[in-house]
Each structure stands twice: as structure tokens, then as C-alpha cells.
Design a protein around this motif. Structure first.
Motif, PDB file in Angstrom:
ATOM      1  N   VAL A   1       0.844  -1.202   0.000  1.00 11.58           N
ATOM      2  CA  VAL A   1       0.000   0.000   0.000  1.00 11.58           C
ATOM      3  C   VAL A   1       0.879   1.251   0.000  1.00 11.58           C
ATOM      4  CG1 VAL A   1      -1.735   1.311   1.284  1.00 11.58           C
ATOM      5  CG2 VAL A   1      -1.905  -1.186   1.143  1.00 11.58           C
ATOM      6  N   LYS A   2       1.943   1.226   0.811  1.00  9.93           N
ATOM      7  CA  LYS A   2       2.832   2.372   0.902  1.00  9.93           C
ATOM      8  C   LYS A   2       3.512   2.643  -0.435  1.00  9.93           C
ATOM      9  CE  LYS A   2       6.579   1.992   3.377  1.00  9.93           C
ATOM     10  NZ  LYS A   2       7.486   1.917   4.544  1.00  9.93           N
ATOM     11  N   GLN A   3       3.978   1.609  -1.110  1.00  8.32           N
ATOM     12  CA  GLN A   3       4.607   1.772  -2.420  1.00  8.32           C
ATOM     13  C   GLN A   3       3.630   2.331  -3.445  1.00  8.32           C
ATOM     14  OE1 GLN A   3       6.219  -2.046  -3.480  1.00  8.32           O
ATOM     15  NE2 GLN A   3       7.547  -2.150  -1.663  1.00  8.32           N
ATOM     16  N   TYR A   4       2.408   1.837  -3.429  1.00  4.95           N
ATOM     17  CA  TYR A   4       1.396   2.313  -4.375  1.00  4.95           C
ATOM     18  C   TYR A   4       1.092   3.805  -4.125  1.00  4.95           C
ATOM     19  CZ  TYR A   4      -3.081   2.965  -6.707  1.00  4.95           C
ATOM     20  OH  TYR A   4      -4.081   3.448  -7.505  1.00  4.95           O
ATOM     21  N   CYS A   5       0.943   4.191  -2.870  1.00  2.11           N
ATOM     22  CA  CYS A   5       0.634   5.594  -2.541  1.00  2.11           C
ATOM     23  C   CYS A   5       1.782   6.521  -2.942  1.00  2.11           C
ATOM     24  CB  CYS A   5       0.349   5.726  -1.044  1.00  2.11           C
ATOM     25  SG  CYS A   5      -1.205   4.960  -0.526  1.00  2.11           S
ATOM     26  N   ARG A   6       3.015   6.070  -2.709  1.00  5.26           N
ATOM     27  CA  ARG A   6       4.168   6.886  -3.080  1.00  5.26           C
ATOM     28  C   ARG A   6       4.213   7.108  -4.592  1.00  5.26           C
ATOM     29  NH1 ARG A   6       8.022   3.921  -1.136  1.00  5.26           N
ATOM     30  NH2 ARG A   6       8.151   4.996   0.876  1.00  5.26           N
ATOM     31  N   LYS A   7       3.979   6.034  -5.373  1.00  6.47           N
ATOM     32  CA  LYS A   7       3.994   6.137  -6.829  1.00  6.47           C
ATOM     33  C   LYS A   7       2.870   7.048  -7.323  1.00  6.47           C
ATOM     34  CE  LYS A   7       3.615   3.361 -11.049  1.00  6.47           C
ATOM     35  NZ  LYS A   7       3.393   2.013 -11.617  1.00  6.47           N
TER      36      LYS A   7
ATOM     37  N   GLN B   1       3.692  10.773  -6.608  1.00  6.85           N
ATOM     38  CA  GLN B   1       4.687  11.303  -7.538  1.00  6.85           C
ATOM     39  C   GLN B   1       4.077  11.594  -8.905  1.00  6.85           C
ATOM     40  OE1 GLN B   1       7.657   8.243  -7.420  1.00  6.85           O
ATOM     41  NE2 GLN B   1       8.662   9.060  -5.592  1.00  6.85           N
ATOM     42  N   GLU B   2       3.197  10.705  -9.378  1.00  6.28           N
ATOM     43  CA  GLU B   2       2.559  10.915 -10.675  1.00  6.28           C
ATOM     44  C   GLU B   2       1.659  12.136 -10.661  1.00  6.28           C
ATOM     45  OE1 GLU B   2       0.569   7.282 -11.455  1.00  6.28           O
ATOM     46  OE2 GLU B   2       2.379   6.242 -12.197  1.00  6.28           O
ATOM     47  N   LYS B   3       0.927  12.338  -9.572  1.00  4.22           N
ATOM     48  CA  LYS B   3       0.034  13.488  -9.481  1.00  4.22           C
ATOM     49  C   LYS B   3       0.831  14.780  -9.387  1.00  4.22           C
ATOM     50  CE  LYS B   3      -4.090  11.291  -7.585  1.00  4.22           C
ATOM     51  NZ  LYS B   3      -4.888  11.660  -8.773  1.00  4.22           N
ATOM     52  N   GLN B   4       1.962  14.759  -8.692  1.00  2.00           N
ATOM     53  CA  GLN B   4       2.792  15.950  -8.608  1.00  2.00           C
ATOM     54  C   GLN B   4       3.357  16.307  -9.977  1.00  2.00           C
ATOM     55  OE1 GLN B   4       5.591  14.841  -5.584  1.00  2.00           O
ATOM     56  NE2 GLN B   4       4.365  15.710  -3.933  1.00  2.00           N
ATOM     57  N   LYS B   5       3.762  15.312 -10.745  1.00  4.29           N
ATOM     58  CA  LYS B   5       4.276  15.571 -12.082  1.00  4.29           C
ATOM     59  C   LYS B   5       3.196  16.150 -12.983  1.00  4.29           C
ATOM     60  CE  LYS B   5       7.854  11.990 -11.975  1.00  4.29           C
ATOM     61  NZ  LYS B   5       8.281  10.689 -12.536  1.00  4.29           N
ATOM     62  N   LYS B   6       1.978  15.626 -12.871  1.00 10.39           N
ATOM     63  CA  LYS B   6       0.878  16.126 -13.688  1.00 10.39           C
ATOM     64  C   LYS B   6       0.533  17.565 -13.319  1.00 10.39           C
ATOM     65  CE  LYS B   6      -1.311  11.635 -14.469  1.00 10.39           C
ATOM     66  NZ  LYS B   6      -2.516  10.809 -14.211  1.00 10.39           N
ATOM     67  N   ALA B   7       0.743  17.939 -12.060  1.00 10.38           N
ATOM     68  CA  ALA B   7       0.351  19.277 -11.612  1.00 10.38           C
ATOM     69  C   ALA B   7       1.321  20.347 -12.075  1.00 10.38           C
ATOM     70  CB  ALA B   7       0.241  19.312 -10.089  1.00 10.38           C
ATOM     71  N   THR B   8       2.542  19.969 -12.466  1.00 12.42           N
ATOM     72  CA  THR B   8       3.532  20.935 -12.925  1.00 12.42           C
ATOM     73  C   THR B   8       3.547  20.933 -14.441  1.00 12.42           C
ATOM     74  OG1 THR B   8       4.860  20.528 -10.948  1.00 12.42           O
ATOM     75  CG2 THR B   8       5.945  21.621 -12.798  1.00 12.42           C
ATOM     76  N   ILE B   9       2.883  21.932 -15.028  1.00 13.27           N
ATOM     77  CA  ILE B   9       2.720  21.999 -16.470  1.00 13.27           C
ATOM     78  C   ILE B   9       3.539  23.173 -17.014  1.00 13.27           C
ATOM     79  CG2 ILE B   9       1.057  22.271 -18.349  1.00 13.27           C
ATOM     80  CD1 ILE B   9      -1.083  21.203 -16.409  1.00 13.27           C
TER      81      ILE B   9
END
Length: 270
Positions: free
Chosen positions: A18-24, A27-35
Motif C-alpha cells: 500500500v505504501k509503495q502504491y501511494c508513493r507512486k 509522484q505521478e500526481k505531482q508531475k501532472k500538476a507541474t505543467i
């Protein structure tokens, strides 16, 4: 808390999974938020300060100062200047100099949440509240102020990158005579930066500004901005028997330490 919740829903896997899934996912959402944003000519500029720099002159005198930073987002045309404080009057004066330097005013200017610009930054529950005098200045100058989100340096990445280049000034430690020469050094750095090819655009800021952006900037309404600048100029004499005017400091008689003095402008360079 997520692990505990989904266990109650029947999940029988491990906590580490669960921890690995949440971390991934985070990170993906943070990358999507920086446009990465593309700007049209004359649309926007960014403003910030390089604060509390220190250099020592050849005579061993310590100079503590700030650098006002301004960059047009399309051409990357830059304006920098030396100041000894960051008051609102100094901000207005530096903006006015930047508008003259770049030949006009963009439609919007992005600021950090500095106290001379923002009374209350934007939060999850409240909208940004601009300083009333800054808001009036922006209306008279013809630009819309935009406050960057706190802790989001990406929203003004161009001026953040410009701030990092101010480290080039450190090579002049013990290599200048005084305030006037230091000011000339800063002005020369500004010219160098505008003549260098930008990695982002593949062109020199001066060329891109002259060929494309300059004509899209609004004319500077000098008659509307004149009331913001001092008619009767006064300064309080510091403990070092100095007064600051524009980008320079001047010595006065020590008898006036702590007192307010009038400054008279001369037509001569002295």
C-alpha cells in the motif's frame, strides 16, 4: 490510515505494498500538476528579489544589498538593478525602471507573496488580498498583478532561474571600489544576460524582444505614475551617518544621525 480503511473493506495484502502504491501515485500526481506554460508576446512578466547579498570592496568595506529581478516571459528580456532595501516605494521605482528598460508594460506581472504586494496570500479557504496601494499602482500602470501560490516556485520559474545567475556577482568580491562601481557591475551583468542565447528559446533575449515582443507591450502611462514618486525627498540618517537614495548610499555629517534630512537633486553628476 488508508491501509486501515481498506483492511476493513476486505484487503488482505501487506502494508508495504500500500505504501509503495501511494508513493507512486503521489509522484505521478505531482508531475501532472507541474505543467510547462507557453507565453504569447507581451502577456506576462515575473518579479522577485535576490535578497541579502554580501560583497566586500577592495578597501574591506562590507556591502549588503538586494537585486531587483524582472523578466519578460516570452522573450526572456531581463532587467536587474541594485537596491539597499525592499520597501514598496523602491518596488514601484524598480518596476518603473523595468518598464522603461523593456519599452512598455505586459498585461500581467507575477509576484512572490511579498508583503509589499500581498496583504493575505491565497489559501484553501481565502482568495489573495493585494496591498491596496500596489493594486492602485497596477491599475494605473496597466497590468494585472498575480500572486504565485505559496511553496510553488515552478509558477515563477523564469525569475527563480534569474535569481540563481546572481551568483555570478560573487567573483567581484574584493574587486570593486564602492557603490557606484558595484552598480555598474550589476548593469553590465544585465546587458550580458540579455545578449546570451537562452536555452529555452534558442535566441538572444534582446533579439527576440526587439523582433517580436516589444511591439506587444502597452505604452507606459507616465502621467498616471508620477504621483507615486516623491516630490519632496527626505531620508533618515542611519547610525553609519549615511542616507540612501535610489541605488546609492551617501555620507552626511554625523551630527544628523537619527534625524530626517532633505535631499536636493543636482543637475551635475557630482
Amino acid at each position: 490510515s488508508i491501509y486501515t480503511f481498506i483492511r476493513k473493506q476486505g484487503y488482505d495484502g501487506s502494508y508495504s505494498l500500500v505504501k509503495q502504491y501511494c508513493r507512486k501515485t503521489r509522484q505521478e500526481k505531482q508531475k501532472k500538476a507541474t505543467i510547462r506554460v507557453s507565453y504569447s508576446p507581451g502577456l506576462a512578466g515575473q518579479v522577485d528579489w535576490k535578497e541579502d547579498m554580501t560583497l566586500v570592496s577592495r578597501q574591506g568595506e562590507i556591502f549588503r544589498f538586494n537585486i531587483f529581478l524582472y523578466v519578460l516571459c516570452y522573450s526572456r528580456k531581463k532587467f536587474i538593478t541594485l537596491t539597499f532595501e525592499r520597501s514598496q516605494d523602491t518596488l514601484f521605482s524598480c518596476l518603473d525602471d523595468a518598464f522603461h528598460h523593456t519599452g512598455g508594460v505586459p498585461e500581467e506581472i507575477w509576484f512572490d507573496n511579498m508583503r509589499t504586494v500581498v496583504n493575505q496570500p491565497k489559501s484553501q479557504y481565502t482568495d489573495v488580498q493585494y496591498h491596496p496601494r500596489l493594486y492602485e499602482f497596477s491599475k494605473d500602470a496597466g497590468f494585472q498583478p498575480i500572486a504565485c501560490r505559496p511553496y510553488r516556485p515552478q509558477t515563477k520559474g523564469m525569475v527563480e532561474a534569474l535569481a540563481r545567475t546572481m551568483d555570478r556577482l560573487r567573483v567581484y568580491n574584493h574587486e570593486f571600489e564602492g557603490t557606484i562601481e558595484l552598480l555598474h557591475i550589476v548593469n553590465a551583468l544585465c546587458a550580458e544576460l540579455n545578449a546570451e542565447v537562452s536555452q529555452a528559446t534558442g535566441a538572444r533575449p534582446d533579439d527576440l524582444w526587439d523582433e517580436t515582443e516589444k511591439e506587444h507591450l502597452h505604452p507606459l502611462p507616465e502621467h498616471l505614475l508620477a504621483p507615486y514618486f516623491e516630490d519632496q525627498i527626505t531620508r533618515v540618517v542611519s547610525k553609519e551617518a549615511m542616507v540612501q537614495f535610489r541605488q546609492c548610499k551617501y555620507s552626511v555629517d554625523p551630527r544628523y544621525i537619527g534625524k530626517t534630512v532633505d535631499i536636493e537633486l543636482s543637475d551635475t553628476e557630482d
